[in-house]
Design a protein around this motif. Sequence first.
Motif, mmCIF file in Angstrom:
data_model
loop_
_atom_site.group_PDB
_atom_site.id
_atom_site.type_symbol
_atom_site.label_atom_id
_atom_site.label_comp_id
_atom_site.label_asym_id
_atom_site.label_seq_id
_atom_site.Cartn_x
_atom_site.Cartn_y
_atom_site.Cartn_z
ATOM 1 N N TYR A 21 -17.096 -12.661 44.289
ATOM 2 C CA TYR A 21 -17.616 -11.789 45.338
ATOM 3 C C TYR A 21 -18.222 -10.489 44.811
ATOM 4 O O TYR A 21 -19.000 -9.851 45.526
ATOM 5 C CB TYR A 21 -16.503 -11.438 46.324
ATOM 6 C CG TYR A 21 -15.842 -12.630 46.948
ATOM 7 C CD1 TYR A 21 -16.460 -13.335 47.978
ATOM 8 C CD2 TYR A 21 -14.603 -13.076 46.498
ATOM 9 C CE1 TYR A 21 -15.860 -14.448 48.557
ATOM 10 C CE2 TYR A 21 -13.992 -14.184 47.084
ATOM 11 C CZ TYR A 21 -14.621 -14.857 48.105
ATOM 12 O OH TYR A 21 -14.027 -15.957 48.672
ATOM 13 N N MET A 303 -10.523 -7.632 48.230
ATOM 14 C CA MET A 303 -11.578 -8.477 48.794
ATOM 15 C C MET A 303 -11.692 -8.279 50.302
ATOM 16 O O MET A 303 -12.787 -8.055 50.842
ATOM 17 C CB MET A 303 -11.289 -9.949 48.469
ATOM 18 C CG MET A 303 -11.472 -10.299 47.009
ATOM 19 S SD MET A 303 -11.342 -12.085 46.645
ATOM 20 C CE MET A 303 -9.617 -12.390 46.971
ATOM 21 N N GLU A 308 -14.850 -9.306 52.181
ATOM 22 C CA GLU A 308 -15.092 -10.581 51.504
ATOM 23 C C GLU A 308 -13.854 -11.472 51.570
ATOM 24 O O GLU A 308 -12.744 -11.002 51.843
ATOM 25 C CB GLU A 308 -15.471 -10.342 50.037
ATOM 26 C CG GLU A 308 -16.698 -9.477 49.820
ATOM 27 C CD GLU A 308 -17.991 -10.186 50.197
ATOM 28 O OE1 GLU A 308 -17.968 -11.371 50.559
ATOM 29 O OE2 GLU A 308 -19.059 -9.536 50.131
#
Length: 330
Positions: A21, A303, A308
């Motif tokens: 990511y 994340m 993400e």
Amino acid sequence: MQKILVAGPTFPDVIERLKQYFEVDWNQGNALSGAELTQRLADKDGALTAGELINAAVLAAAPRLRVVSNMAVGFNNFDMGAFNAVNVLGTNTPDVLNESVADFGWALMMAAARRVVESEHWLRAGEWQKFQYDAFLGADIHGSTLGIVGMGRIGQALARRARGFNMRVVYHNRSRVAPQIEAELNAEYVSKEALLRIADHVVLVLPYTRENHHTIGAAELALMKSGATLTNIARGGIVDDAALAEALRAKRIGAAALDVFEGEPRVHPDLLAVPNVVLTPHIASATEATRRAMANLAADNLMAGLGEGPQAGHPPNPINPDVLGKARRS
């Protein structure tokens, strides 16, 4: 692609997860100085830390930074007032280390009480010539009184272990736990002063805050039984290390065991000079399974905080959830 800093060494497979990511700047070497940390965060959107200091000056020099994920339960390295002022999210990694830390705390307590390290050094030095009935007489754990300062998840895990040793459990906490938890753990709430007077073995598992600085100092050590042990698996600064070293030297308490220290990795030199203390380098959570769980949870938090991964927008462990969804302030 968003940019992140991983401020120290971690498991390579965790880095590979993050690389799905982000553009990852991974520091695999020595700990970053304050200036190095500030420089490397200047163009980053997020960071994964393990105790590095993130204060107002660091945040001001990193205008894109929106999430800092700490791979630890404690977050006294974060200036949360500064985080909130600029809408930067902080996260931590509670729960996944509870049992491992409780195991290690129990091991330290027993090692201190039974003089394990002290006697091992004596043996290795070639001093053992014959059996002596009075050599390294220590203190029993079974049937004694355990005093837990800080009855959170880890404190409760310690109390559960005490049942197997037929111990009386007393505890002190900022607030009493629910009656059903007290009943389940057979734990009695007392004042800090009463706990220090009653307990044969005191274990510290409270978070570090300004208010908790030197929770155990010379005055508190003077309240403890002469043969009592003190174990700190919480944070450095909760104990006045200089006062503890003096109490140990004068044998005002029996022994101590410390996994955390004021100003670590520096250890107060007076502690190194007394035999009746067990010293370990902040490793209470150091099993492979637990450290992997912490690293992966820190990655999950980072994340998700940056929008993400499968939990995008919903990090599992926000410290200041009120800033979620708010734009970064300059």
